[in-house]
Design a protein around this motif. Structure first.
Motif, PDB file in Angstrom:
ATOM      1  N   THR A 126       0.854  -1.184   0.000  1.00  0.00           N
ATOM      2  CA  THR A 126       0.000   0.000   0.000  1.00  0.00           C
ATOM      3  C   THR A 126       0.892   1.236   0.000  1.00  0.00           C
ATOM      4  O   THR A 126       1.788   1.341   0.836  1.00  0.00           O
ATOM      5  N   PRO A 127       0.677   2.162  -0.930  1.00  0.00           N
ATOM      6  CA  PRO A 127       1.501   3.370  -0.947  1.00  0.00           C
ATOM      7  C   PRO A 127       1.290   4.187   0.325  1.00  0.00           C
ATOM      8  O   PRO A 127       0.212   4.194   0.903  1.00  0.00           O
ATOM      9  N   GLU A 128       2.341   4.845   0.756  1.00  0.00           N
ATOM     10  CA  GLU A 128       2.243   5.704   1.926  1.00  0.00           C
ATOM     11  C   GLU A 128       1.616   7.023   1.520  1.00  0.00           C
ATOM     12  O   GLU A 128       1.945   7.595   0.488  1.00  0.00           O
ATOM     13  N   VAL A 129       0.676   7.486   2.316  1.00  0.00           N
ATOM     14  CA  VAL A 129       0.037   8.771   2.074  1.00  0.00           C
ATOM     15  C   VAL A 129       0.329   9.653   3.268  1.00  0.00           C
ATOM     16  O   VAL A 129       0.107   9.260   4.411  1.00  0.00           O
ATOM     17  N   LYS A 130       0.844  10.841   3.026  1.00  0.00           N
ATOM     18  CA  LYS A 130       1.151  11.767   4.106  1.00  0.00           C
ATOM     19  C   LYS A 130       0.578  13.125   3.767  1.00  0.00           C
ATOM     20  O   LYS A 130       0.694  13.600   2.652  1.00  0.00           O
ATOM     21  N   HIS A 131      -0.048  13.722   4.753  1.00  0.00           N
ATOM     22  CA  HIS A 131      -0.557  15.081   4.620  1.00  0.00           C
ATOM     23  C   HIS A 131       0.458  16.016   5.248  1.00  0.00           C
ATOM     24  O   HIS A 131       0.888  15.812   6.371  1.00  0.00           O
ATOM     25  N   ILE A 132       0.858  17.024   4.508  1.00  0.00           N
ATOM     26  CA  ILE A 132       1.775  18.035   5.030  1.00  0.00           C
ATOM     27  C   ILE A 132       1.101  19.378   4.852  1.00  0.00           C
ATOM     28  O   ILE A 132       0.644  19.724   3.769  1.00  0.00           O
ATOM     29  N   ASP A 133       1.030  20.138   5.938  1.00  0.00           N
ATOM     30  CA  ASP A 133       0.422  21.461   5.810  1.00  0.00           C
ATOM     31  C   ASP A 133       1.498  22.539   5.911  1.00  0.00           C
ATOM     32  O   ASP A 133       2.667  22.261   6.115  1.00  0.00           O
ATOM     33  N   ALA A 134       1.065  23.764   5.767  1.00  0.00           N
ATOM     34  CA  ALA A 134       1.993  24.893   5.710  1.00  0.00           C
ATOM     35  C   ALA A 134       2.821  25.044   6.978  1.00  0.00           C
ATOM     36  O   ALA A 134       3.904  25.622   6.950  1.00  0.00           O
ATOM     37  N   HIS A 165       0.919  15.584  -4.735  1.00  0.00           N
ATOM     38  CA  HIS A 165      -0.209  16.372  -5.232  1.00  0.00           C
ATOM     39  C   HIS A 165      -0.390  17.559  -4.292  1.00  0.00           C
ATOM     40  O   HIS A 165      -0.024  17.477  -3.125  1.00  0.00           O
ATOM     41  N   ALA A 166      -0.959  18.634  -4.786  1.00  0.00           N
ATOM     42  CA  ALA A 166      -1.154  19.809  -3.931  1.00  0.00           C
ATOM     43  C   ALA A 166      -2.431  20.530  -4.302  1.00  0.00           C
ATOM     44  O   ALA A 166      -2.916  20.447  -5.430  1.00  0.00           O
ATOM     45  N   LEU A 167      -2.953  21.260  -3.317  1.00  0.00           N
ATOM     46  CA  LEU A 167      -4.102  22.114  -3.565  1.00  0.00           C
ATOM     47  C   LEU A 167      -3.998  23.321  -2.658  1.00  0.00           C
ATOM     48  O   LEU A 167      -3.210  23.345  -1.720  1.00  0.00           O
ATOM     49  N   GLY A 168      -4.766  24.329  -2.977  1.00  0.00           N
ATOM     50  CA  GLY A 168      -4.803  25.516  -2.136  1.00  0.00           C
ATOM     51  C   GLY A 168      -3.686  26.495  -2.428  1.00  0.00           C
ATOM     52  O   GLY A 168      -3.105  26.512  -3.510  1.00  0.00           O
ATOM     53  N   ASP A 169      -3.371  27.286  -1.433  1.00  0.00           N
ATOM     54  CA  ASP A 169      -2.469  28.418  -1.598  1.00  0.00           C
ATOM     55  C   ASP A 169      -1.044  28.045  -1.951  1.00  0.00           C
ATOM     56  O   ASP A 169      -0.318  28.859  -2.501  1.00  0.00           O
ATOM     57  N   VAL A 170      -0.606  26.837  -1.653  1.00  0.00           N
ATOM     58  CA  VAL A 170       0.781  26.461  -1.896  1.00  0.00           C
ATOM     59  C   VAL A 170       1.050  26.123  -3.370  1.00  0.00           C
ATOM     60  O   VAL A 170       2.178  26.220  -3.838  1.00  0.00           O
ATOM     61  N   ALA A 171       0.029  25.756  -4.103  1.00  0.00           N
ATOM     62  CA  ALA A 171       0.199  25.277  -5.481  1.00  0.00           C
ATOM     63  C   ALA A 171       0.313  26.426  -6.480  1.00  0.00           C
ATOM     64  O   ALA A 171      -0.344  27.441  -6.347  1.00  0.00           O
ATOM     65  N   ASN A 172       1.132  26.218  -7.500  1.00  0.00           N
ATOM     66  CA  ASN A 172       1.295  27.233  -8.545  1.00  0.00           C
ATOM     67  C   ASN A 172       0.259  27.062  -9.652  1.00  0.00           C
ATOM     68  O   ASN A 172       0.565  27.240 -10.818  1.00  0.00           O
ATOM     69  N   SER A 173      -0.955  26.787  -9.285  1.00  0.00           N
ATOM     70  CA  SER A 173      -2.002  26.509 -10.270  1.00  0.00           C
ATOM     71  C   SER A 173      -2.472  27.735 -11.045  1.00  0.00           C
ATOM     72  O   SER A 173      -3.230  27.602 -11.993  1.00  0.00           O
ATOM     73  N   GLY A 174      -2.069  28.915 -10.654  1.00  0.00           N
ATOM     74  CA  GLY A 174      -2.380  30.114 -11.436  1.00  0.00           C
ATOM     75  C   GLY A 174      -3.806  30.611 -11.309  1.00  0.00           C
ATOM     76  O   GLY A 174      -4.275  31.378 -12.139  1.00  0.00           O
ATOM     77  N   ASN A 175      -4.502  30.170 -10.300  1.00  0.00           N
ATOM     78  CA  ASN A 175      -5.889  30.590 -10.102  1.00  0.00           C
ATOM     79  C   ASN A 175      -5.981  31.465  -8.860  1.00  0.00           C
ATOM     80  O   ASN A 175      -5.011  31.621  -8.127  1.00  0.00           O
ATOM     81  N   ALA A 176      -7.166  32.006  -8.618  1.00  0.00           N
ATOM     82  CA  ALA A 176      -7.406  32.764  -7.395  1.00  0.00           C
ATOM     83  C   ALA A 176      -7.285  31.820  -6.205  1.00  0.00           C
ATOM     84  O   ALA A 176      -7.772  30.696  -6.246  1.00  0.00           O
ATOM     85  N   LYS A 177      -6.648  32.251  -5.153  1.00  0.00           N
ATOM     86  CA  LYS A 177      -6.463  31.431  -3.953  1.00  0.00           C
ATOM     87  C   LYS A 177      -7.649  31.675  -3.027  1.00  0.00           C
ATOM     88  O   LYS A 177      -7.616  32.529  -2.148  1.00  0.00           O
TER      89      LYS A 177
END
Length: 170
Positions: free
Chosen positions: A3-11, A45-57
């Protein structure tokens, strides 16, 4: 099968710096703006303010990104099929006067993408109903629903599975 390891890392746990192998030149986590998967390390994978997705945060953006990341992590683990796609959806409630806002919703490129029919809330005009939605309805949905993982309306858009099966969708 392992099973792959899944880790959540926050700011609070990590800070991206200029020159970090995870970051782009502006120190944002370097992800594909559609899949929200790191461009080099495919297990990140990333979401929210840390990602360089180029959208409004915004919370609206994170809400839509969450379902995309969740699906794509499950797909990477072999527990889902297809690749979910983020379209850049964001929402900015713009206060224009007391008791009225413009609920501006858009995708990448500034394309208008309303969540509500225009006869109910027109995202190009100030309205009292949009203000009431922002002040009275969205906060409980955010605090009691979204942040607790109870999100039933943000379904991810999936890439065409037949193209992926043939290898042309990757």
């Amino acid at each position: 099968m392992d099973t792959p390891e899944v880790k959540h890392i926050d700011a609070h746990e990590v800070e991206l710096n200029f020159g970090s192998p995870l970051a782009d030149p502006a120190a944002w986590l370097d992800v594909d703006p559609v899949t929200l998967r790191h461009r080099v390390w495919k297990n990140i994978h990333a979401l929210g303010d840390v990602a360089n997705s180029g959208n409004a945060k915004t919370a609206a953006a994170a809400r839509k990104q969450g379902s995309v990341v969740a699906h794509n992590v499950l797909a990477a683990m072999g527990k889902a099929q297809g690749s979910a796609r983020y379209d850049g959806h964001g929402s900015c409630p713009l206060t224009v006067e007391r008791g009225k806002i413009v609920l501006a919703e858009f995708t990448y490129g500034g394309k208008i993408a309303p969540s509500f029919p225009s006869w109910l809330i027109d995202g190009t005009r100030p309205s009292r109903l949009a203000w009431l939605l922002k002040e009275g309805i969205l906060p409980p949905l955010y605090w009691r629903g979204m942040l607790k993982g109870r999100e039933w309306l943000a379904k991810p858009e999936l890439a065409d599975l037949s193209r992926q099966a043939s290898g042309s969708g990757r």
